[in-house]
Design a protein around this motif. Structure first.
Motif, PDB file in Angstrom:
ATOM      1  N   GLY A 157       0.819  -1.225   0.000  1.00  0.00           N
ATOM      2  CA  GLY A 157       0.000   0.000   0.000  1.00  0.00           C
ATOM      3  C   GLY A 157       0.844   1.261   0.000  1.00  0.00           C
ATOM      4  O   GLY A 157       0.831   2.031  -0.967  1.00  0.00           O
ATOM      5  N   PRO A 158       1.613   1.510   1.046  1.00  0.00           N
ATOM      6  CA  PRO A 158       2.442   2.725   1.024  1.00  0.00           C
ATOM      7  C   PRO A 158       3.649   2.613   0.100  1.00  0.00           C
ATOM      8  O   PRO A 158       3.987   3.573  -0.600  1.00  0.00           O
ATOM      9  N   SER A 159       4.302   1.452   0.086  1.00  0.00           N
ATOM     10  CA  SER A 159       5.610   1.366  -0.581  1.00  0.00           C
ATOM     11  C   SER A 159       5.493   1.409  -2.101  1.00  0.00           C
ATOM     12  O   SER A 159       6.364   1.974  -2.773  1.00  0.00           O
ATOM     13  N   LEU A 160       4.436   0.826  -2.647  1.00  0.00           N
ATOM     14  CA  LEU A 160       4.293   0.789  -4.111  1.00  0.00           C
ATOM     15  C   LEU A 160       3.163   1.705  -4.577  1.00  0.00           C
ATOM     16  O   LEU A 160       3.376   2.658  -5.317  1.00  0.00           O
ATOM     17  N   HIS A 161       1.947   1.419  -4.093  1.00  0.00           N
ATOM     18  CA  HIS A 161       0.795   2.186  -4.584  1.00  0.00           C
ATOM     19  C   HIS A 161       0.908   3.664  -4.194  1.00  0.00           C
ATOM     20  O   HIS A 161       0.652   4.544  -5.009  1.00  0.00           O
ATOM     21  N   GLY A 162       1.278   3.905  -2.931  1.00  0.00           N
ATOM     22  CA  GLY A 162       1.358   5.295  -2.465  1.00  0.00           C
ATOM     23  C   GLY A 162       2.366   6.095  -3.272  1.00  0.00           C
ATOM     24  O   GLY A 162       2.120   7.249  -3.642  1.00  0.00           O
ATOM     25  N   ALA A 163       3.506   5.483  -3.556  1.00  0.00           N
ATOM     26  CA  ALA A 163       4.534   6.192  -4.341  1.00  0.00           C
ATOM     27  C   ALA A 163       4.029   6.461  -5.756  1.00  0.00           C
ATOM     28  O   ALA A 163       4.287   7.524  -6.333  1.00  0.00           O
ATOM     29  N   LEU A 164       3.296   5.505  -6.312  1.00  0.00           N
ATOM     30  CA  LEU A 164       2.748   5.718  -7.662  1.00  0.00           C
ATOM     31  C   LEU A 164       1.696   6.832  -7.635  1.00  0.00           C
ATOM     32  O   LEU A 164       1.698   7.718  -8.491  1.00  0.00           O
ATOM     33  N   TYR A 165       0.801   6.804  -6.625  1.00  0.00           N
ATOM     34  CA  TYR A 165      -0.231   7.861  -6.561  1.00  0.00           C
ATOM     35  C   TYR A 165       0.435   9.238  -6.494  1.00  0.00           C
ATOM     36  O   TYR A 165       0.019  10.180  -7.174  1.00  0.00           O
ATOM     37  N   ALA A 166       1.448   9.359  -5.650  1.00  0.00           N
ATOM     38  CA  ALA A 166       2.106  10.663  -5.490  1.00  0.00           C
ATOM     39  C   ALA A 166       2.785  11.080  -6.796  1.00  0.00           C
ATOM     40  O   ALA A 166       2.728  12.248  -7.201  1.00  0.00           O
ATOM     41  N   THR A 167       3.414  10.112  -7.466  1.00  0.00           N
ATOM     42  CA  THR A 167       4.098  10.413  -8.728  1.00  0.00           C
ATOM     43  C   THR A 167       3.099  10.875  -9.791  1.00  0.00           C
ATOM     44  O   THR A 167       3.345  11.829 -10.543  1.00  0.00           O
TER      45      THR A 167
END
Ligand SMILES: CCCCCCCCC/C=C/C(=O)SCCNC(=O)CCNC(=O)[C@H](O)C(C)(C)COP(=O)(O)OP(=O)(O)OC[C@H]1O[C@@H](n2cnc3c(N)ncnc32)[C@H](O)[C@@H]1OP(=O)(O)O
Ligand SMILES: NC(=O)C1=CN([C@@H]2O[C@H](COP(=O)(O)OP(=O)(O)OC[C@H]3O[C@@H](n4cnc5c(N)ncnc54)[C@H](OP(=O)(O)O)[C@@H]3O)[C@@H](O)[C@H]2O)C=CC1
Length: 283
Positions: A116-126
Motif C-alpha cells: 500500500g504505502p511502498s508501491l501504490h502510495g509512491a505511484l499515486y504521489a508520482t
C-alpha cells in the motif's frame, strides 16, 4: 561539499519525512536552500521532525501535512493543498513499510500493509505531481528511495522487494515517457542504515537475550560498516541538483558494495522455526 545555495530554487515534498532517512534528507535539502514539505500518517512524528534542530533552524522553509499515502483521494487532496502555495519541483518517494516474516504465513492484509504505502502510495504521489507538471509545462524531478534488494531480491521481505523493484521499473519507464516533458526520474538503492524502524522491523529480537538490531550486519559489508544518513542525504542532494541534470532512469546503490556479496538476510534462512514463532509472538 556543495554550494550553500545548490537547491535554492527547489520546492521538495519528502514522503515519510517524519522517519529517520526522510528527516535527514529534508534537513540537508533545507541546508542547501530548498523549501521542504514533509508528509506521513502520524502528525506527532511530523511535529517532532519540524521541531528537530536541523529542521527548526530553517522553520520558515519547512512545513508538514499529514497524509495516508495508501488513500489516493488523500494524496490528491494533499497535492492540491501543496500546489495552492505554488508548484513542487521535486517529489521524493521515501515512505515505505516493511517487516520480516515467513512469506507463506502472510495474510493478504499483511501483504497490502507493505504494498500500500511502498508501491501504490509512491505511484499515486508520482501521478499527482507528474500530471500537474505536465499540465503546466513545468520541469520536475522524482527521486524514489528503493533498496538494494530491488536488484537482489531478499528472503522474508518479498512484498517490500516487489514494491522496490516496481518503483525501479517506474523510474525507468517514466524516464522515457516523461523525459521529453522535462521530468527526470532517479532513484537511490540504500543498503543497511540503522534507523529505528528498520532495526525493529527487519531485525526484531526474539527475547531471552536476543534483542535483535543491526549489530553484526557490518561484517557482511565489503567496506565494513553501515551507511550514514548524511551520506544518503548528500547523494540525494546531488541527484536533485543542476549538475545531475543529464541523469535519468538511473538507480544508484549506496551500500559499501554489500549487495554484490549478499542480500543481507541469508542468516535468516538458518533461523529455527521456534525463533520465527517467538518473533511473531513478540510483535
Ligand atoms: C535484514 C537485512 C538488512 C540489509 C539491508 C537493509 C535493507 C532494508 C530495506 C528496507 C527497509 C525498510 O523499508 S525499513 C522501513 C520500515 N518502516 C516502516 O515499516 C514504517 C511503517 N510501518 C508500519 O506502518 C507498520 O509497522 C506496519 C505493520 C508495516 C503497517 O502497519 P498497519 O497499521 O498498516 O498494519 P497493521 O494493521 O498493524 O497490520 C496489517 C496486517 O499486517 C500484519 N502484520 C503486521 N506486522 C507483522 C509482522 N511483523 N509479521 C507478520 N504480519 C504482520 C498484521 O497482523 C495485519 O494482518 P492481519 O493479522 O491479517 O489483519
Ligand atoms: N533503513 C534502511 O536500512 C533502509 C531503508 N530503505 C528505505 O528508506 C526509506 C526510509 O526508511 P527509514 O527511514 O529507515 O524508515 P522509517 O520507518 O523511519 O520511515 C518511513 C516513513 O514512511 C512513513 N509511512 C509509512 N506508511 C505510510 C503511509 N501509509 N502514508 C504516509 N507515510 C507513511 C512513516 O511515517 P508514518 O508511520 O507516520 O506514516 C515513516 O516515517 C524507505 O523507503 C525504506 O524502504 C531502504 C533500504 C535500507
Amino acid at each position: 561539499m556543495f554550494r550553500d545555495d545548490l537547491l535554492r530554487d527547489e520546492r521538495i515534498l519528502v514522503t515519510g519525512g517524519g522517519g529517520d532517512l526522510g528527516r535527514a534528507m529534508a534537513a540537508r535539502f533545507l541546508d542547501l536552500g530548498a523549501s521542504v514539505v514533509l508528509c506521513g500518517r502520524s502528525p506527532e512524528r511530523l511535529d517532532a521532525a519540524l521541531a528537530a534542530p536541523a529542521i527548526a533552524r530553517h522553520a520558515e522553509r519547512a512545513t508538514a501535512l499529514p497524509c495516508d499515502l495508501r488513500d489516493p483521494a488523500a494524496v490528491a487532496a494533499m497535492m492540491e493543498r501543496i500546489w495552492q502555495d505554488g508548484p513542487l519541483t521535486v517529489l521524493v518517494n521515501n515512505a515505505a513499510a516493511n517487516f520480516i516474516a515467513q512469506t507463506e504465513r502472510l495474510s493478504a492484509r499483511a501483504a497490502d500493509a507493505i504494498l500500500g504505502p511502498s508501491l501504490h502510495g509512491a505511484l499515486y504521489a508520482t501521478l499527482e505531481a507528474g500530471r500537474r507538471w505536465i499540465d503546466a509545462g513545468d520541469r520536475g524531478t522524482v527521486l524514489s528511495i528503493l533498496s538494494t534488494s530491488a536488484r537482489t531480491g531478499r528472503a522474508f521481505t518479498a512484498p517490500s522487494e516487489m514494491a522496490k523493484a516496481g518503483l525501479e521499473a517506474m523510474t525507468k519507464s517514466l524516464a522515457v515517457e516523461w523525459g521529453p516533458k522535462g521530468i527526470r526520474m532517479v532513484a537511490i538503492a540504500p543498503g543497511a542504515f540503522e534507523t529505528e524502524t528498520a532495526a525493529r522491523q527487519l531485525r526484531p529480537g526474539a527475547g531471552d537475550g536476543d534483542e535483535g538490531g543491526f549489530a553484526g550486519l557490518a561484517e557482511w559489508i565489503p567496506d565494513g560498516r553501515l551507511g550514514r544518513t548524511d551520506e544518503l542525504a548528500d547523494l540525494a542532494a546531488f541527484l536533485l541538483s543542476g549538475p545531475a541534470a543529464h541523469i535519468t532512469g538511473e538507480t544508484i546503490a549506496i551500500d559499501g558494495g554489500a549487495h554484490l556479496r549478499s542480500s543481507g538476510a541469508e542468516d535468516l534462512l538458518r533461523w529455527p522455526q521456534e525463533k520465527w514463532d517467538a518473533v511473531r509472538q513478540r510483535r
